[in-house]
Design an enzyme around this catalytic site. Sequence first.
Site, PDB file in Angstrom:
ATOM      1  N   THR A  31     -49.437   2.880 -29.446  1.00  0.00           N
ATOM      2  CA  THR A  31     -49.654   4.305 -29.141  1.00  0.00           C
ATOM      3  C   THR A  31     -50.779   4.854 -30.016  1.00  0.00           C
ATOM      4  O   THR A  31     -50.908   4.453 -31.177  1.00  0.00           O
ATOM      5  CB  THR A  31     -48.363   5.088 -29.436  1.00  0.00           C
ATOM      6  OG1 THR A  31     -47.328   4.578 -28.591  1.00  0.00           O
ATOM      7  CG2 THR A  31     -48.516   6.582 -29.161  1.00  0.00           C
ATOM      8  N   ALA A  86     -53.081   1.852 -36.459  1.00  0.00           N
ATOM      9  CA  ALA A  86     -52.388   2.104 -37.727  1.00  0.00           C
ATOM     10  C   ALA A  86     -52.995   3.348 -38.367  1.00  0.00           C
ATOM     11  O   ALA A  86     -54.145   3.708 -38.081  1.00  0.00           O
ATOM     12  CB  ALA A  86     -52.542   0.913 -38.664  1.00  0.00           C
ATOM     13  N   GLY A  98     -47.077   5.867 -37.486  1.00  0.00           N
ATOM     14  CA  GLY A  98     -46.221   6.987 -37.113  1.00  0.00           C
ATOM     15  C   GLY A  98     -46.937   8.313 -37.058  1.00  0.00           C
ATOM     16  O   GLY A  98     -46.323   9.343 -36.785  1.00  0.00           O
ATOM     17  N   GLU A 106     -42.584   1.658 -31.643  1.00  0.00           N
ATOM     18  CA  GLU A 106     -43.638   0.718 -32.047  1.00  0.00           C
ATOM     19  C   GLU A 106     -43.030  -0.454 -32.823  1.00  0.00           C
ATOM     20  O   GLU A 106     -43.383  -1.618 -32.610  1.00  0.00           O
ATOM     21  CB  GLU A 106     -44.682   1.436 -32.899  1.00  0.00           C
ATOM     22  CG  GLU A 106     -45.507   2.425 -32.084  1.00  0.00           C
ATOM     23  CD  GLU A 106     -46.439   3.281 -32.911  1.00  0.00           C
ATOM     24  OE1 GLU A 106     -47.353   3.867 -32.328  1.00  0.00           O
ATOM     25  OE2 GLU A 106     -46.250   3.390 -34.143  1.00  0.00           O
ATOM     26  N   LYS A 124     -59.254   3.335 -41.782  1.00  0.00           N
ATOM     27  CA  LYS A 124     -57.824   3.035 -41.960  1.00  0.00           C
ATOM     28  C   LYS A 124     -57.562   1.949 -43.003  1.00  0.00           C
ATOM     29  O   LYS A 124     -56.420   1.724 -43.397  1.00  0.00           O
ATOM     30  CB  LYS A 124     -57.217   2.569 -40.619  1.00  0.00           C
ATOM     31  CG  LYS A 124     -57.495   3.470 -39.433  1.00  0.00           C
ATOM     32  CD  LYS A 124     -56.855   4.812 -39.576  1.00  0.00           C
ATOM     33  CE  LYS A 124     -57.033   5.720 -38.385  1.00  0.00           C
ATOM     34  NZ  LYS A 124     -56.469   5.266 -37.142  1.00  0.00           N
TER      35      LYS A 124
HETATM   36  C1  5RP Z   1     -48.598   6.278 -33.602  1.00  0.00           C
HETATM   37  C2  5RP Z   1     -49.267   5.356 -34.550  1.00  0.00           C
HETATM   38  C3  5RP Z   1     -50.725   5.112 -34.341  1.00  0.00           C
HETATM   39  O1  5RP Z   1     -50.936   3.750 -34.206  1.00  0.00           O
HETATM   40  C4  5RP Z   1     -51.470   5.636 -35.534  1.00  0.00           C
HETATM   41  O2  5RP Z   1     -51.118   6.990 -35.737  1.00  0.00           O
HETATM   42  C5  5RP Z   1     -52.982   5.510 -35.343  1.00  0.00           C
HETATM   43  O3  5RP Z   1     -53.383   6.369 -34.326  1.00  0.00           O
HETATM   44  P1  5RP Z   1     -54.904   6.563 -33.932  1.00  0.00           P
HETATM   45  O4  5RP Z   1     -55.346   5.297 -33.288  1.00  0.00           O
HETATM   46  O5  5RP Z   1     -54.909   7.744 -33.008  1.00  0.00           O
HETATM   47  O6  5RP Z   1     -55.670   6.853 -35.198  1.00  0.00           O
HETATM   48  O7  5RP Z   1     -48.685   4.801 -35.448  1.00  0.00           O
HETATM   49  O8  5RP Z   1     -47.272   6.510 -33.971  1.00  0.00           O
END
Ligand code: 5RP
Length: 226
Positions: A31, A86, A98, A106, A124
């Site tokens: 997600t 992540a 999260g 997840e 990240k």
């Molecule tokens: C969702 C998650 C996502 O993987 C995390 O927040 C990274 O999101 P994005 O790709 O939008 O930076 O853990 O619960």
Amino acid sequence: MTTLTQDELKTLVGRAALDYVVPGEIVGVGTGSTVNKFIDALASMKDQIRGAVSSSVASTERLRALGIPVLDANEVQSLSVYVDGADEIDPQGHMIKGGGAALTREKIVAALSARFVCIADESKWVPVLGAFPLPVEVIPMAAQQIARQFAAMGGQAQLRLKDGVPLVTDNGQHILDVTGLQIAGRLAFERQVNNWPGVVTVGVFAHQKADVCLLGTAAGVKTCVF
Ligand code: 5RP
């Protein structure tokens, strides 16, 4: 050299993750905004896969809109690969997840999967987990009790709000975002917090860590294998 935007880096790693999708199989799908790029890319090989197991209502809707069948996690015994983003990832492949409130599903799909491929832009990548507020999905009646347990560890827990009211997850629960923690022993920390009554899932992914990270950098996609 042209500098790529964060969005372009996400597109790059989303596409790169297609190399890990096994033709003829079902793929686990995470997600978030980076995974959305993967889902869009996955549409190009939808005729080569049997479908996906999704970790959120949002990803399910996106997959189905692109014509990719979504199966219930109970219909599969295992998956060869899970692709997810992540909020933080460390040099051992441990993650904080999260930020999109989907951490419990997840972790369930990650646990079904033989290989976790993390896709992330280089913002990240961190030497040590903990700058990103740690998401914890909790049963609403336990939220304050759990917040006090984090306070005893030096953390400050905030109930996540959406439009001024507590955010409700796909599982009907709430999220605490916890700052100020030292997450040194990641496996032990994950086990400890998951054991508190009322915690549904803590957003440390140490037991379900990444096996591979496709990191979007200015020089292209860097592959880290853990
Ligand atoms: C969702 C998650 C996502 O993987 C995390 O927040 C990274 O999101 P994005 O790709 O939008 O930076 O853990 O619960």
